[in-house]
Design an enzyme around this catalytic site. Structure first.
Site, PDB file in Angstrom:
ATOM      1  CD  GLU A   1      -5.985  -2.092  -1.129  1.00  0.00           C
ATOM      2  OE1 GLU A   1      -4.976  -1.805  -1.590  1.00  0.00           O
ATOM      3  OE2 GLU A   1      -7.128  -2.378  -1.652  1.00  0.00           O
TER       4      GLU A   1
ATOM      5  CG  HIS B   1      -4.555  -3.371  -6.705  1.00  0.00           C
ATOM      6  ND1 HIS B   1      -3.831  -3.428  -5.725  1.00  0.00           N
ATOM      7  CD2 HIS B   1      -5.800  -2.823  -6.518  1.00  0.00           C
ATOM      8  CE1 HIS B   1      -4.162  -2.750  -4.587  1.00  0.00           C
ATOM      9  NE2 HIS B   1      -5.403  -2.787  -5.062  1.00  0.00           N
ATOM     10  CD  GLU B   2      -8.254  -1.469  -8.619  1.00  0.00           C
ATOM     11  OE1 GLU B   2      -9.250  -1.824  -7.806  1.00  0.00           O
ATOM     12  OE2 GLU B   2      -7.547  -0.647  -8.156  1.00  0.00           O
TER      13      GLU B   2
ATOM     14  CG  HIS C   1      -9.526  -5.517  -4.763  1.00  0.00           C
ATOM     15  ND1 HIS C   1      -9.219  -5.593  -3.440  1.00  0.00           N
ATOM     16  CD2 HIS C   1      -8.782  -4.270  -4.957  1.00  0.00           C
ATOM     17  CE1 HIS C   1      -8.231  -4.713  -3.068  1.00  0.00           C
ATOM     18  NE2 HIS C   1      -8.097  -3.924  -4.071  1.00  0.00           N
TER      19      HIS C   1
ATOM     20  CG  HIS D   1      -5.313   1.581   0.476  1.00  0.00           C
ATOM     21  ND1 HIS D   1      -6.450   2.079   1.000  1.00  0.00           N
ATOM     22  CD2 HIS D   1      -5.429   1.168  -0.982  1.00  0.00           C
ATOM     23  CE1 HIS D   1      -7.220   1.924  -0.010  1.00  0.00           C
ATOM     24  NE2 HIS D   1      -6.747   1.471  -1.124  1.00  0.00           N
TER      25      HIS D   1
END
Length: 513
Positions: A346, A322-323, A326, A415
């Site tokens: 997100e 996920h990170e 980004h 989110h």
């Protein structure tokens, strides 16, 4: 001026034995001609000569020729140049050297004295005769220097030193073993026993991956080792628990490597920025910090250790994916982190974090469409009631993320507004029929009462990736995302294809029409 041009031409040709351009491969000859005609661009002097080292020709005919440079017959460290051209016309040149070379090639320091200077740092126990040769050192911002290149080695190390040939000062040094990849064993908290590619040092190993852009992990705690890269003597990292600080570092590096592999294997993307460079990871950040984040400015991920009660360190595989995703979004569509575009930002990270988890297919962290379930201390793996940060198949399970689109969706925290896109992707990949992953029932009834037959994760991921990298813009909202993903499906599988129709049906199933 005419004399300089003539001498320069001779010098260029001298690298190939002084023969005519026609005697060389045509692509090399053309590139040499461009060097001759664009001496200012390549910082070339009348004493320079160029030897071709590599040639790449693109499908469209663009030619890239890499040259090594010599100055008055001496190798120039930092003097290499790549000429980029098409149809004989210069497009650009990649040149690291800062200025035209103009220096004496007569050393004041004897070769043996240079060996002594290098040996003072290396030690006197080198094996065999030291290798030494004169070079021109043109790396960095300072003026180029005449130098001795000295190589010293023993059973532990193999080092090159650059010693100033005028005053004996060491200008640079590097290990000839530093980027030797080694296979390490990691005992991670969330993924069990995994293999890590690490970097072999003189006496041990460091958590740097030479095969994946040299990505590495540092200690971000407030301890005495803060800011230092993780090192280990035997290449065995962690003990499955927080009691060994390297455990969490290993989880983070495993997640980074797996994410790199997913993007490379599935989307042919060479790293987060598609430039072959690995990102920095920071672990053990803050105190009771129950979060993780990507920062594009430092090109890095940061992970906290959780709050010590309900959640543990945030380094599970899907959170790592996920990170880092980004970062991919930042380097492609740049979706603004507010409103509907923020929700899509997100969702993109949740989508690709989940695809990383499926790509890994780790037996201890089995793949599913739950985000971050591994970090919850009370969860029992395989149970049907696991808690998670988000539930892609049924976003409203967190009580705040809507399943279906409404006009005020952009007013929510990003989110939560991500839930509609998460559910769209689940339906696109898996369909609306009930499925079980990691012991959890992933039932996904639609908003319009219809049914969706999923395309499979591979096709769904490729459609979202193409939409992100080709069609999304910084302010894309849900209506535009529907159009973008249909266009992506048309590109990949044909206009009006079954895949494109399924994309449209999945969006309608979450009320994006």
């Amino acid at each position: 001026m005419q004399l300089k041009s003539r001498l320069f031409s001779v010098a260029v040709l001298a690298a190939f034995g002084g023969s005519a351009f026609a005697a060389q491969p045509p692509v090399v000859g053309r590139a040499l001609g461009l060097i001759r005609n664009h001496a200012a661009v390549t910082r070339a002097s009348v004493n320079d000569a160029f030897q071709a080292r590599d040639v790449i020709v693109d499908a469209n005919g663009t030619e890239h020729v890499r040259f090594d440079r010599t100055y008055a017959g001496l190798p120039v460290i930092g003097g290499d140049v790549v000429m980029h051209s098409r149809n004989g016309q210069l497009k650009s040149a990649s040149v690291a050297q800062r200025a035209v070379l103009n220096l004496s090639t007569k050393p004041k320091l004897a070769a043996n004295d240079a060996v002594v200077a290098a040996g003072t740092e290396f030690g006197s126990d080198f094996a065999g005769a030291p290798q030494r040769s004169l070079v021109v050192y043109a790396r960095g911002a300072g003026a180029a220097r005449l130098a001795w290149q000295v190589s010293l080695s023993n059973s532990r190390a193999d080092m090159t030193y650059i010693v100033d040939a005028q005053n004996g000062r060491i200008l640079d040094r590097w290990s000839n073993h530093e980027t030797a990849a080694a296979s390490g064993v990691a005992k991670t908290m969330y993924s069990g026993d995994v293999t890590l590619t690490t970097n072999s040092l003189f006496s041990g190993f460091e958590m740097r991956d030479p095969t994946r852009g040299r990505m590495y992990v540092i200690d971000a705690s407030n301890s005495r080792t803060s800011g230092q890269i993780y090192k280990d003597a035997d290449n065995v990292w962690g003990n499955y628990a927080l009691s060994d600080a390297a455990t969490i570092a290993a989880d983070a590096q495993y997640g980074a490597a797996t994410t790199w592999d997913y993007y490379k294997t599935i989307h042919n993307r060479n790293g987060i920025a598609d430039d072959g460079k690995g990102a920095l990871t920071r672990v053990h950040y803050g105190f009771n910090y129950a979060n993780a984040f990507w920062n594009d400015a430092c090109f890095c991920m940061t992970y906290g250790d959780g709050n010590g009660t309900t959640v543990g360190p945030l380094v599970s595989l899907d959170i790592a994916g996920h990170e880092m995703s980004h970062g991919v979004t930042s380097r492609t569509a740049g979706l603004i982190y507010s409103g509907e575009s923020g929700g899509l930002n997100e969702a993109t990270s949740d989508i690709f974090g989940t695809m990383v988890e499926f790509h890994a297919n780790n037996p201890q962290d089995t793949p599913d469409y739950l985000i971050g379930e591994e970090i919850y201390a009370a969860n029992v793996p395989g149970s049907s009631n696991q808690r998670a940060l988000r539930y892609m198949y049924n976003p409203i399970a967190d009580t705040r993320s809507p399943n279906c689109y409404a006009s005020d969706l952009g007013n929510l925290d990003v989110h939560y507004s991500s839930g509609v896109a998460n559910r769209f992707f689940y339906l696109l990949a898996e369909g609306s029929g009930a499925k079980t992953f990691s012991g959890v029932n992933h039932a996904a009834p639609t908003c319009n009462g219809g049914s969706v037959a999923g395309l499979g994760r591979d096709k769904a991921g490729k459609i979202w990736y193409r939409a992100l990298t080709v069609y999304f813009t910084s302010d894309t909202g849900y209506a535009a995302a529907r159009v973008a993903t249909i266009n992506a499906a048309n590109d990949l599988y044909g206009i009006g294809s079954a895949e494109a129709n399924t994309v449209a049906a999945a969006w309608s199933a979450v009320s994006v029409n």
